[in-house]
Structures are given as structure tokens and as C-alpha cells.
Design a protein around this motif. Structure first.
Motif, PDB file in Angstrom:
ATOM      1  N   ILE A  32       0.888  -1.156   0.000  1.00 21.85           N
ATOM      2  CA  ILE A  32       0.000   0.000   0.000  1.00 21.85           C
ATOM      3  C   ILE A  32       0.928   1.208   0.000  1.00 21.85           C
ATOM      4  O   ILE A  32       2.002   1.183   0.608  1.00 21.85           O
ATOM      5  CB  ILE A  32      -0.888  -0.033   1.269  1.00 21.85           C
ATOM      6  CG1 ILE A  32      -1.768  -1.281   1.271  1.00 21.85           C
ATOM      7  CG2 ILE A  32      -1.713   1.226   1.405  1.00 21.85           C
ATOM      8  CD1 ILE A  32      -2.725  -1.416   0.113  1.00 21.85           C
ATOM      9  N   VAL A  62      -3.738   7.662   0.416  1.00 19.73           N
ATOM     10  CA  VAL A  62      -3.317   6.255   0.379  1.00 19.73           C
ATOM     11  C   VAL A  62      -3.688   5.675  -0.979  1.00 19.73           C
ATOM     12  O   VAL A  62      -4.808   5.883  -1.450  1.00 19.73           O
ATOM     13  CB  VAL A  62      -4.060   5.463   1.480  1.00 19.73           C
ATOM     14  CG1 VAL A  62      -3.739   3.977   1.394  1.00 19.73           C
ATOM     15  CG2 VAL A  62      -3.696   5.982   2.855  1.00 19.73           C
ATOM     16  N   TYR A  63      -2.759   4.993  -1.602  1.00 20.69           N
ATOM     17  CA  TYR A  63      -3.083   4.292  -2.852  1.00 20.69           C
ATOM     18  C   TYR A  63      -2.536   2.881  -2.758  1.00 20.69           C
ATOM     19  O   TYR A  63      -2.132   2.435  -1.668  1.00 20.69           O
ATOM     20  CB  TYR A  63      -2.536   5.083  -4.050  1.00 20.69           C
ATOM     21  CG  TYR A  63      -3.235   4.707  -5.337  1.00 20.69           C
ATOM     22  CD1 TYR A  63      -4.593   4.961  -5.511  1.00 20.69           C
ATOM     23  CD2 TYR A  63      -2.545   4.065  -6.361  1.00 20.69           C
ATOM     24  CE1 TYR A  63      -5.245   4.588  -6.673  1.00 20.69           C
ATOM     25  CE2 TYR A  63      -3.193   3.698  -7.530  1.00 20.69           C
ATOM     26  CZ  TYR A  63      -4.547   3.967  -7.676  1.00 20.69           C
ATOM     27  OH  TYR A  63      -5.179   3.582  -8.832  1.00 20.69           O
ATOM     28  N   SER A  64      -2.547   2.183  -3.878  1.00 21.18           N
ATOM     29  CA  SER A  64      -2.145   0.788  -3.782  1.00 21.18           C
ATOM     30  C   SER A  64      -1.301   0.393  -4.981  1.00 21.18           C
ATOM     31  O   SER A  64      -1.448   0.948  -6.077  1.00 21.18           O
ATOM     32  CB  SER A  64      -3.414  -0.047  -3.681  1.00 21.18           C
ATOM     33  OG  SER A  64      -3.260  -1.193  -4.439  1.00 21.18           O
ATOM     34  N   HIS A  66      -1.373  -2.622  -6.230  1.00 19.20           N
ATOM     35  CA  HIS A  66      -1.963  -3.735  -6.974  1.00 19.20           C
ATOM     36  C   HIS A  66      -3.036  -3.293  -7.962  1.00 19.20           C
ATOM     37  O   HIS A  66      -4.096  -3.888  -8.043  1.00 19.20           O
ATOM     38  CB  HIS A  66      -2.515  -4.791  -6.010  1.00 19.20           C
ATOM     39  CG  HIS A  66      -3.552  -4.272  -5.052  1.00 19.20           C
ATOM     40  ND1 HIS A  66      -3.247  -3.959  -3.755  1.00 19.20           N
ATOM     41  CD2 HIS A  66      -4.874  -4.009  -5.182  1.00 19.20           C
ATOM     42  CE1 HIS A  66      -4.338  -3.545  -3.143  1.00 19.20           C
ATOM     43  NE2 HIS A  66      -5.339  -3.562  -3.994  1.00 19.20           N
ATOM     44  N   THR A  67      -2.777  -2.226  -8.679  1.00 12.56           N
ATOM     45  CA  THR A  67      -3.744  -1.805  -9.698  1.00 12.56           C
ATOM     46  C   THR A  67      -3.046  -1.746 -11.054  1.00 12.56           C
ATOM     47  O   THR A  67      -1.828  -1.858 -11.140  1.00 12.56           O
ATOM     48  CB  THR A  67      -4.334  -0.403  -9.407  1.00 12.56           C
ATOM     49  OG1 THR A  67      -3.406   0.570  -9.887  1.00 12.56           O
ATOM     50  CG2 THR A  67      -4.583  -0.183  -7.924  1.00 12.56           C
ATOM     51  N   ARG A  68      -3.835  -1.565 -12.092  1.00 11.05           N
ATOM     52  CA  ARG A  68      -3.235  -1.478 -13.428  1.00 11.05           C
ATOM     53  C   ARG A  68      -2.919  -0.033 -13.817  1.00 11.05           C
ATOM     54  O   ARG A  68      -2.749   0.284 -14.982  1.00 11.05           O
ATOM     55  CB  ARG A  68      -4.152  -2.145 -14.446  1.00 11.05           C
ATOM     56  CG  ARG A  68      -5.433  -1.411 -14.673  1.00 11.05           C
ATOM     57  CD  ARG A  68      -6.427  -2.230 -15.432  1.00 11.05           C
ATOM     58  NE  ARG A  68      -7.293  -2.968 -14.515  1.00 11.05           N
ATOM     59  CZ  ARG A  68      -8.375  -3.647 -14.904  1.00 11.05           C
ATOM     60  NH1 ARG A  68      -8.695  -3.700 -16.172  1.00 11.05           N
ATOM     61  NH2 ARG A  68      -9.126  -4.261 -14.025  1.00 11.05           N
ATOM     62  N   MET A  84       1.115  -4.930   2.631  1.00 14.37           N
ATOM     63  CA  MET A  84      -0.344  -5.077   2.736  1.00 14.37           C
ATOM     64  C   MET A  84      -0.770  -5.572   4.124  1.00 14.37           C
ATOM     65  O   MET A  84      -1.724  -5.063   4.712  1.00 14.37           O
ATOM     66  CB  MET A  84      -0.795  -6.069   1.665  1.00 14.37           C
ATOM     67  CG  MET A  84      -2.237  -6.383   1.683  1.00 14.37           C
ATOM     68  SD  MET A  84      -3.137  -5.210   0.720  1.00 14.37           S
ATOM     69  CE  MET A  84      -3.145  -6.019  -0.855  1.00 14.37           C
ATOM     70  N   PHE A  87      -0.613  -2.913   6.641  1.00 16.74           N
ATOM     71  CA  PHE A  87      -1.682  -1.929   6.422  1.00 16.74           C
ATOM     72  C   PHE A  87      -3.011  -2.435   6.992  1.00 16.74           C
ATOM     73  O   PHE A  87      -3.773  -1.679   7.588  1.00 16.74           O
ATOM     74  CB  PHE A  87      -1.813  -1.608   4.936  1.00 16.74           C
ATOM     75  CG  PHE A  87      -2.821  -0.525   4.662  1.00 16.74           C
ATOM     76  CD1 PHE A  87      -2.545   0.803   4.966  1.00 16.74           C
ATOM     77  CD2 PHE A  87      -4.062  -0.826   4.117  1.00 16.74           C
ATOM     78  CE1 PHE A  87      -3.477   1.798   4.738  1.00 16.74           C
ATOM     79  CE2 PHE A  87      -5.005   0.167   3.897  1.00 16.74           C
ATOM     80  CZ  PHE A  87      -4.713   1.482   4.199  1.00 16.74           C
ATOM     81  N   LYS A  88      -3.261  -3.734   6.830  1.00 17.74           N
ATOM     82  CA  LYS A  88      -4.512  -4.296   7.369  1.00 17.74           C
ATOM     83  C   LYS A  88      -4.574  -4.090   8.876  1.00 17.74           C
ATOM     84  O   LYS A  88      -5.613  -3.730   9.428  1.00 17.74           O
ATOM     85  CB  LYS A  88      -4.588  -5.798   7.059  1.00 17.74           C
ATOM     86  CG  LYS A  88      -5.010  -6.101   5.640  1.00 17.74           C
ATOM     87  CD  LYS A  88      -5.212  -7.607   5.493  1.00 17.74           C
ATOM     88  CE  LYS A  88      -5.365  -8.018   4.058  1.00 17.74           C
ATOM     89  NZ  LYS A  88      -5.185  -9.459   3.869  1.00 17.74           N
ATOM     90  N   LEU A 101      -9.006   6.812   2.497  1.00 20.74           N
ATOM     91  CA  LEU A 101      -9.017   5.793   1.450  1.00 20.74           C
ATOM     92  C   LEU A 101     -10.244   5.914   0.545  1.00 20.74           C
ATOM     93  O   LEU A 101     -10.163   5.865  -0.674  1.00 20.74           O
ATOM     94  CB  LEU A 101      -9.067   4.458   2.180  1.00 20.74           C
ATOM     95  CG  LEU A 101      -8.210   3.346   1.679  1.00 20.74           C
ATOM     96  CD1 LEU A 101      -7.785   2.503   2.855  1.00 20.74           C
ATOM     97  CD2 LEU A 101      -8.995   2.531   0.724  1.00 20.74           C
ATOM     98  N   LEU A 105     -10.498   6.630  -3.464  1.00 19.11           N
ATOM     99  CA  LEU A 105     -11.196   5.712  -4.365  1.00 19.11           C
ATOM    100  C   LEU A 105     -12.374   6.411  -5.044  1.00 19.11           C
ATOM    101  O   LEU A 105     -12.636   6.197  -6.224  1.00 19.11           O
ATOM    102  CB  LEU A 105     -11.665   4.463  -3.613  1.00 19.11           C
ATOM    103  CG  LEU A 105     -10.529   3.521  -3.198  1.00 19.11           C
ATOM    104  CD1 LEU A 105     -11.060   2.389  -2.335  1.00 19.11           C
ATOM    105  CD2 LEU A 105      -9.809   2.948  -4.418  1.00 19.11           C
TER     106      LEU A 105
END
Ligand code: HEM
Length: 207
Positions: A32, A62-64, A66-68, A84, A87-88, A101, A105
Motif C-alpha cells: 500500500i 493512500v493508494y495501492s 496492486h492496480t493497473r 499489505m 496496512f490491514k 481511502l 477511491l
């Protein structure tokens, strides 16, 4: 913010200069990302240089990984990557993190909707011009100011023929009228510049 410091040992910090790539698909697959300084443009990128910006990240966002999407620094940027799993745990201890977050989004979702709309609109524009040219060829009547097409269809019917809404069709008609290409009357459409319409269609189709 104090609580964030508790997790600092798990953060890996990175710095980027303006225009540098901050992330891209596969670079941080299980992290993350927390923006500490500067702004990052988040975008989708496709061959032939097509890019669609979805959102701009600011410090605290916050971004991630695991994106394209791709991220480019708009100014000098520092960023922390957080595993990750860590972060959880942070989310459980600091539920307020979820608001930041959702904001990011939500913004990216709005950006995605804008992209979808612009693509639908663009295609509808090409389909409308094709349809008008086809009608002009088959049932067009030459008149002093161009070619006149009698309309046997309602606006709703024309909109559905080009796979769009009546509202989009009205916008498209307005654009074509502003460009002096057509004149929309009650039961007919006057095509004022057939050659330029054909030219635009060829260009838009990339021919
Ligand atoms: C505990 C944290 C998180 C978990 C467990 C998680 C899990 C996932 C999973 C399972 C997917 C689907 C992946 C796939 O279909 O290949 C996904 C996609 C996605 N996640 Fe997360 N995520 C987390 C945090 C985040 C955060 C913080 C963000 C951004 C603020 C984010 C943004 C996204 C996006 C944009 C996608 C769609 C990716 C794409 O298809 O391009 N995620 N996430």
C-alpha cells in the motif's frame, strides 16, 4: 499521525523527481502506498500514447500497488510503501484511515466515469456522422445550401441508432451546428458541408 509513527519501521521510503514514474503495474504488487510529499498523477496508459488521468494524489493520500494504473510525479515526491499485511493491521487500529481511502477511491471512480463518458461520447460522435452521411447518400436531396435529409425518425430513435441517449444526441447536434456542418430543423437536417463531414469521419476513424 502519532500512531502512524508506530509503524514507521515497516515503511520503506522512496523519493522521486518531477516527471519520474512513481509506480506502474507490477512495481509494488503487495504494498500500500502512502504519499508523504508532492502530487502524483494516477493514470491508465495504452499503446499509441493514449492516457487517461483518473485522479491526482496529494500528501496523506493512500493508494495501492496492486492496480493497473501508472503514477507520475507532478513535483518532487516522497512516498512510503507499506506491506499489505501491516496496512490491514493499521486499518484496525486506526479506522479513520478508511476515510482518506474512500476519498481517494471516490475520486478515482469519478475519474473513471469521466473516461467512460468521454469514450462513449467520442464513439457516438463518429456513429452519428456515419449515419448522416449514409442518409445523405441514400435519401439526400441536393438543395442550394447543401444536402437535405428528411427525418422519418424521432430523436429517441436516432439516439438509439447510435447507441446513445437523447441528451447526448442533442449535444452532438449542437457541436455539429456550432462547427457549421449541419442545420437541424424540425423534420429535416441540412448538411451544409458534405466534404468536410467526410473528411472528419476519415480522420476520426484514423484512415
Ligand atoms: C488491506 C488492503 C487491501 C486489500 C486486501 C486489497 C485487495 C484487493 C483485491 C483482492 C483486488 C482485486 C485484484 C484482482 O482482481 O486482481 C483489489 C483491486 C484493487 N484495489 Fe485493493 N486492496 C487493498 C487496499 C487498497 C487500497 C488502499 C487501494 C487504493 C486506495 C486499493 C485500490 C484498488 C484498486 C484501484 C483495485 C482495482 C485494480 C485494477 O483492476 O486495476 N486497494 N484490491
Amino acid at each position: 499521525m502519532e500512531k502512524l509513527k508506530e509503524y514507521q519501521d515497516f515503511f520503506t521510503e522512496y523519493s522521486f523527481t518531477r516527471k519520474e514514474m512513481v509506480f506502474f503495474p507490477g512495481k509494488f504488487p503487495s504494498s500500500i502506498l502512502l504519499i508523504l510529499k508532492g502530487k502524483v498523477r494516477v493514470y491508465l496508459s495504452y499503446p499509441h500514447g493514449k492516457e487517461f488521468t483518473l485522479t491526482i494524489l496529494s500528501p496523506g493520500d493512500v493508494y495501492s500497488g496492486h492496480t493497473r494504473t501508472f503514477g507520475q510525479a507532478l513535483e518532487p515526491v516522497s512516498m512510503a510503501s507499506i506491506p499489505m499485511e501491516v496496512f490491514k493491521e493499521m486499518l484496525q487500529k486506526m479506522p479513520n484511515l478508511v476515510f482518506g481511502l474512500v476519498g481517494v477511491l471516490g475520486d478515482a471512480l469519478r475519474g473513471s466515469m469521466d473516461v467512460i463518458e468521454s469514450l462513449v461520447f467520442e464513439e457516438a460522435d463518429v456513429r452519428l456522422i456515419s449515419l448522416l452521411l449514409e442518409w445523405a447518400r441514400h435519401n439526400g436531396k441536393p438543395v442550394p445550401r447543401g444536402v437535405e435529409i428528411k427525418l422519418d425518425f424521432t430523436r429517441e430513435e436516432i439516439a438509439s441508432m447510435i447507441g446513445s441517449s437523447r441528451q447526448t444526441l442533442n449535444n452532438l447536434f449542437r457541436n455539429l451546428m456550432n462547427e457549421q456542418l449541419i442545420e437541424v430543423q424540425n423534420k429535416s437536417i441540412l448538411i451544409k458541408d458534405l466534404d468536410r463531414m467526410r473528411h472528419i469521419l476519415r480522420e476520426r476513424k484514423g484512415e
